[in-house]
Design a protein around this motif. Structure first.
Motif, short mmCIF file in Angstrom:
data_model
loop_
_atom_site.label_atom_id
_atom_site.label_comp_id
_atom_site.label_asym_id
_atom_site.label_seq_id
_atom_site.Cartn_x
_atom_site.Cartn_y
_atom_site.Cartn_z
N UNK A 77 13.51 -9.13 9.09
CA UNK A 77 14.34 -7.99 8.69
C UNK A 77 13.47 -6.78 8.38
N UNK A 78 12.39 -7.01 7.62
CA UNK A 78 11.49 -5.93 7.25
C UNK A 78 10.06 -6.33 7.54
N UNK A 79 9.28 -5.37 7.98
CA UNK A 79 7.84 -5.53 8.14
C UNK A 79 7.25 -4.23 7.61
N UNK A 80 6.61 -4.33 6.45
CA UNK A 80 6.13 -3.13 5.76
C UNK A 80 4.64 -3.28 5.49
N UNK A 81 3.90 -2.21 5.74
CA UNK A 81 2.49 -2.17 5.40
C UNK A 81 2.35 -1.31 4.15
N UNK A 82 1.78 -1.92 3.11
CA UNK A 82 1.58 -1.25 1.83
C UNK A 82 0.10 -0.93 1.70
N UNK A 83 -0.22 0.33 1.43
CA UNK A 83 -1.60 0.75 1.22
C UNK A 83 -1.80 1.03 -0.26
N UNK A 84 -2.83 0.41 -0.84
CA UNK A 84 -3.21 0.65 -2.23
C UNK A 84 -4.46 1.51 -2.21
N UNK A 85 -4.42 2.66 -2.84
CA UNK A 85 -5.55 3.59 -2.89
C UNK A 85 -6.03 3.68 -4.32
N UNK A 86 -7.26 3.27 -4.57
CA UNK A 86 -7.78 3.22 -5.94
C UNK A 86 -8.59 4.45 -6.33
N UNK A 87 -8.53 5.51 -5.54
CA UNK A 87 -9.30 6.70 -5.92
C UNK A 87 -8.78 7.31 -7.21
#
Length: 131
Positions: free
Chosen positions: A56-66
């Motif tokens: 149903x869903x395919x999501x790419x999550x980006x975590x940015x620690x700057x």
């Protein structure tokens, strides 16, 4: 004229998600700024994956620690991200999400903090005043 609110990702996605820096499951949305981890301020960006493999869903999550900081948690209760960024691909549907992959891949050099991994360590110990 009024602004129309478009909800691109279901709330259930954020109920499943956790921060790979500190393990917290709570996120804050600041209008016109983005989504951030409430504990360490790691920035979170969501985008649809180009391939879904029939989920149903395919999501790419980006975590940015700057922008990561944390005044409330000891440094040892965080795990830095390689090059200040990591991505996770989430597949499924509300109530049935799972992690497809992490980038960079998890190795001996780096693994994301697991959900609530540091929760027990960051909570103050209860002291019994009973003699």
């Amino acid at each position: 004229m009024s602004l129309e609110r478009v909800s691109r990702h279901d709330e259930a996605l954020f109920e499943f998600l956790w921060c790979p820096v500190c393990g917290t499951e709570a996120f804050t949305h600041i209008p016109f700024e983005g989504v951030f981890c409430t504990e360490c301020n790691t920035s979170v960006t969501c985008r649809e994956s180009p391939e879904s493999r029939g989920y149903d869903e395919a999501v790419i999550i980006t975590f940015d620690a700057t922008t990561t900081w944390n005044l409330h948690v000891d440094e040892k209760l965080r795990r830095p991200l390689p090059d200040d960024e990591a991505q996770v691909k989430i597949l499924g549907s509300p109530g049935d999400y799972h992690v497809d992959w992490w980038a960079p891949t998890t190795t001996e050099d780096w693994t994301p903090v697991e959900r609530n991994e540091f929760a027990d360590e960051s909570e103050p110990e209860e002291v019994s005043h009973l003699a």
